[in-house]
Scaffold this active site. Structure first.
Site, PDB file in Angstrom:
ATOM      1  N   GLU A 293       0.861  -1.187   0.000  1.00 26.00           N
ATOM      2  CA  GLU A 293       0.000   0.000   0.000  1.00 26.00           C
ATOM      3  C   GLU A 293       0.895   1.233   0.000  1.00 26.00           C
ATOM      4  O   GLU A 293       2.118   1.126   0.111  1.00 26.00           O
ATOM      5  CB  GLU A 293      -0.945  -0.014   1.199  1.00 26.00           C
ATOM      6  CG  GLU A 293      -2.028  -1.072   1.075  1.00 26.00           C
ATOM      7  CD  GLU A 293      -3.045  -1.043   2.194  1.00 26.00           C
ATOM      8  OE1 GLU A 293      -4.173  -0.613   1.941  1.00 26.00           O
ATOM      9  OE2 GLU A 293      -2.720  -1.455   3.317  1.00 26.00           O
TER      10      GLU A 293
ATOM     11  N   HIS B 263      -9.193   9.220   2.647  1.00 25.85           N
ATOM     12  CA  HIS B 263      -8.709   8.149   1.758  1.00 25.85           C
ATOM     13  C   HIS B 263      -8.843   8.637   0.321  1.00 25.85           C
ATOM     14  O   HIS B 263      -9.877   9.186  -0.056  1.00 25.85           O
ATOM     15  CB  HIS B 263      -9.527   6.876   1.981  1.00 25.85           C
ATOM     16  CG  HIS B 263      -8.884   5.655   1.425  1.00 25.85           C
ATOM     17  ND1 HIS B 263      -8.780   5.426   0.069  1.00 25.85           N
ATOM     18  CD2 HIS B 263      -8.295   4.592   2.031  1.00 25.85           C
ATOM     19  CE1 HIS B 263      -8.156   4.269  -0.127  1.00 25.85           C
ATOM     20  NE2 HIS B 263      -7.847   3.744   1.047  1.00 25.85           N
TER      21      HIS B 263
ATOM     22  N   ARG C 164      -0.903   8.642   1.821  1.00 32.95           N
ATOM     23  CA  ARG C 164      -2.306   8.958   1.553  1.00 32.95           C
ATOM     24  C   ARG C 164      -2.593  10.445   1.473  1.00 32.95           C
ATOM     25  O   ARG C 164      -3.382  10.895   0.644  1.00 32.95           O
ATOM     26  CB  ARG C 164      -3.158   8.373   2.668  1.00 32.95           C
ATOM     27  CG  ARG C 164      -3.872   7.179   2.203  1.00 32.95           C
ATOM     28  CD  ARG C 164      -4.680   6.559   3.266  1.00 32.95           C
ATOM     29  NE  ARG C 164      -4.630   5.138   2.979  1.00 32.95           N
ATOM     30  CZ  ARG C 164      -5.150   4.204   3.721  1.00 32.95           C
ATOM     31  NH1 ARG C 164      -5.742   4.533   4.854  1.00 32.95           N
ATOM     32  NH2 ARG C 164      -5.074   2.955   3.380  1.00 32.95           N
TER      33      ARG C 164
ATOM     34  N   HIS D   4     -11.786   9.043   6.234  1.00 29.50           N
ATOM     35  CA  HIS D   4     -11.547   7.610   6.403  1.00 29.50           C
ATOM     36  C   HIS D   4     -11.081   7.244   7.806  1.00 29.50           C
ATOM     37  O   HIS D   4     -11.508   6.233   8.359  1.00 29.50           O
ATOM     38  CB  HIS D   4     -10.486   7.190   5.372  1.00 29.50           C
ATOM     39  CG  HIS D   4     -10.151   5.738   5.374  1.00 29.50           C
ATOM     40  ND1 HIS D   4     -11.082   4.764   5.073  1.00 29.50           N
ATOM     41  CD2 HIS D   4      -8.981   5.069   5.630  1.00 29.50           C
ATOM     42  CE1 HIS D   4     -10.497   3.564   5.141  1.00 29.50           C
ATOM     43  NE2 HIS D   4      -9.228   3.728   5.496  1.00 29.50           N
TER      44      HIS D   4
ATOM     45  N   ARG E 194      -1.550   8.545   8.935  1.00 33.19           N
ATOM     46  CA  ARG E 194      -1.373   7.122   9.228  1.00 33.19           C
ATOM     47  C   ARG E 194      -0.841   6.356   8.013  1.00 33.19           C
ATOM     48  O   ARG E 194      -1.337   6.510   6.897  1.00 33.19           O
ATOM     49  CB  ARG E 194      -2.705   6.517   9.654  1.00 33.19           C
ATOM     50  CG  ARG E 194      -2.656   5.040   9.941  1.00 33.19           C
ATOM     51  CD  ARG E 194      -4.008   4.565  10.411  1.00 33.19           C
ATOM     52  NE  ARG E 194      -5.006   4.748   9.385  1.00 33.19           N
ATOM     53  CZ  ARG E 194      -5.435   3.792   8.582  1.00 33.19           C
ATOM     54  NH1 ARG E 194      -4.964   2.564   8.692  1.00 33.19           N
ATOM     55  NH2 ARG E 194      -6.345   4.034   7.676  1.00 33.19           N
TER      56      ARG E 194
HETATM   57  C1  SIN Z   1      -7.454   0.321   2.346  1.00 31.72           C
HETATM   58  O1  SIN Z   1      -7.644  -0.875   2.110  1.00 31.72           O
HETATM   59  O2  SIN Z   1      -7.137   1.128   1.476  1.00 31.72           O
HETATM   60  C2  SIN Z   1      -7.660   0.816   3.745  1.00 31.72           C
HETATM   61  C3  SIN Z   1      -6.684   0.233   4.655  1.00 31.72           C
HETATM   62  C4  SIN Z   1      -6.404   1.191   5.754  1.00 31.72           C
HETATM   63  O3  SIN Z   1      -7.094   2.199   5.868  1.00 31.72           O
HETATM   64  O4  SIN Z   1      -5.445   0.959   6.488  1.00 31.72           O
END
Ligand code: SIN
Length: 546
Positions: A120, A242, A289, A350, A385
């Protein structure tokens, strides 16, 4: 009013609350048992909707290490994270993951039965475990609920109140928490529940915003309780938006399109067919993010649109269907075949990096009151985060809290002081509630609108003061001290507290950092990087000028 007593009350049944309940039940003899209070069903929570996964810094993942994970977390958090907390949580991730596996969580594995890791934003290596493809939160929640309900060795110590709202903390004149007042949504009855330890595990605050990936339960209830009780609160200006929530015309709901879709190869694309993240940051679609969100925001402004798109056709069809079955079917329901069509996305509220200020074992500034999970602020996340650190934090802090409680006297005291009696009397006064249901809907809409417009991805002093004035008007009309007569009224009350808290924190921090982006930002504070000794370059140097 009914009175009862337990050794520990846990408010909230997400991953943090359930895991703490299991650990408590496994490891401590509790004279009066554990009470798990949830305002919805046991299995409903914000955790349940976590898709991408949970960070696992595991020895078998040779490319990863605690120091790498610590560096990534500090960098994403713009140096505002607490280094010791970050290290502690990272070092303990292997134990937490092992526990989940023992509790029956089936993390996805390859044909050799090895755990598979995804990627991610802002992670330097693949280290995120997932289950059911894109149903990680659901899979963890399901296994924990199963244990709490049906494993006799655990469940015998746990009583469960569903559809019950904790509406006040009982705090005595020595500023010690002595229990809660609970409101049963079905019977409309109040109950005084005493306990020598009260744990808030109520999750996040997403519902304070018009657009959010969070379920309807995420109304910041524990945070509002803690604010009312006078607990110290921290970092509430840091709301994570998000980057990629499904954005369908005339539909305000925002289904999450996991960041791991980009981790597996999807790219953001604008209306001219350009993969625009290349213009904004060297990490492109996998920048942190806050950066991706502001880039999308800037791109939407530049192109005069209210969304961008995600090109997931770059991922092989069969891989997508296997890795993201829920995203695939949800998009299909909305008329989007992700294997052929671009997915319309826009940012949505989010996660709340701030919360009730706690140590890594959940201690708050109020004695006998603890907080874990999203409601708490351990300073793991700093200003932004790192994806998938939150479920891990729920587990490690829950475990530590239970360790601490094992050294505490968990006997209820018989002495009830005046401050506690005054609170109880308030809820037995039978005062008439003159609020109208229709007004509640109106307040909710107004709160969400002003927060989105004025306290969103980009804010400044003028917008923040506008929001504060709007919320103050709602608060005055609502009357925060008057007792409520429905669950919805309590949620409105809580949203008002949460909104005010976010606005006031955002007003105080005059400098942009991480998820708190002020278009009227003054120069960066020197202190903001004091913990980022592992961070080589200046973090979050985005080219975005939203
Ligand atoms: C996501 O799957 O993008 C969210 C995971 C997260 O917020 O840590």
């Amino acid at each position: 009013m009914k009175h009862s007593k337990y050794s520990v009350i846990i408010v909230g049944s997400g991953v943090a609350g359930l895991y703490a309940a299991i650990k408590l039940s496994e490891s401590i003899t509790l004279p009066d048992g554990i009470l798990l209070v949830t305002k919805s069903q046991l299995s409903e929570s914000n955790s349940r909707y976590a898709q991408g996964g949970i960070v696992g810094v595991l020895p078998e993942n040779k490319k990863d290490s605690v120091s790498l994970h610590v560096a990534d977390t500090l960098k994403a958090g713009c140096g505002l994270s607490d280094l010791n907390v970050v290290k502690f949580i990272s070092e303990n991730s292997k134990f937490a993951i092992q526990d989940l596996i023992e509790y029956g969580v089936n993390f996805d594995r390859n044909e050799k039965h090895e755990l598979t890791f995804t990627l991610e934003g802002a992670h330097s290596v693949r280290r995120i475990l997932h289950a059911g493809g894109d149903a990680t939160g659901y899979s963890i929640e399901k296994a924990l609920v199963e244990k709490v309900r049906n494993d006799e060795s655990i469940s015998r110590n746990i009583s469960i109140y569903e559809q019950t709202h904790a509406v006040e903390l009982l705090v005595d004149s020595k500023k010690q928490c002595r229990g809660i007042i609970a409101f049963n949504e079905v019977t409309k009855e109040y109950e005084t529940i005493y306990a020598p330890a009260v744990i808030l595990a109520t999750g996040g605050t997403g519902q304070v915003y018009k657009y959010t990936t969070n379920p309807t339960v995420a109304t910041g209830d524990g945070l509002a309780l803690a604010i009312r009780a006078g607990a110290e609160i921290k970092d509430m200006e840091f709301i994570q938006f998000h980057p990629t929530a499904l954005s369908i015309d005339n539909d305000d709901s925002r289904f999450l399109i996991s960041e791991s879709v980009r981790g597996e190869g999807a790219k953001l694309i604008n209306k001219d067919g350009e993969y625009f993240m290349e213009r904004y940051h060297e990490q492109k679609d996998l920048a942190s993010r806050d950066i991706v969100t502001r880039s999308i925001y800037a791109e939407m402004k530049r192109t005069g649109t209210d969304k961008v798109h995600l090109d997931a056709t770059l991922i092989p069809v069969e891989t997508f269907k296997k890795r993201f079955p829920n995203i695939y079917s949800n998009c299909l329901k909305a008329g989007i075949d992700v294997t052929k069509d671009y997915i319309p996305v826009s940012p949505a509220a989010h996660y709340c990096m701030g919360g009730v200020k706690t140590s890594v074992d959940g201690h708050t500034s109020i004695k006998h009151l603890y907080a874990i999970g999203e409601v708490a602020c351990t300073s793991l996340h700093g200003a932004n985060r790192l994806a998938s650190n939150s479920l891990l934090e729920c587990l490690v802090t829950g475990y530590e809290l239970v360790n601490t409680l094992s050294f505490c006297n968990l006997q209820n005291s018989e002495i009830i002081d005046d401050a506690v009696m005054t609170t109880i009397k308030k809820y037995t006064a039978n005062e008439e509630d003159t609020r109208l249901e229709a007004d509640m809907d109106d307040y909710i809409t107004k709160i969400k609108d002003t927060m989105w417009q004025n306290v969103g991805i980009v804010r400044d002093e003028t917008s923040l003061l506008t929001a504060l004035s709007d919320i103050n008007k709602i608060a005055a009309a609502f009357d925060l001290e008057k007792i409520c007569s429905s669950a919805k009224e309590y949620e409105v009350r809580n949203l008002i507290y949460v909104a005010k808290c976010i606005i006031n924190s955002a007003l105080k921090r005059k400098t942009s950092i991480g998820a708190h982006y002020r278009s009227d930002s003054v120069e960066p504070q020197v202190d903001d990087t004091k913990n980022s000794e592992n961070v080589k370059e200046q973090p979050n140097e985005s080219k975005v000028t939203a």
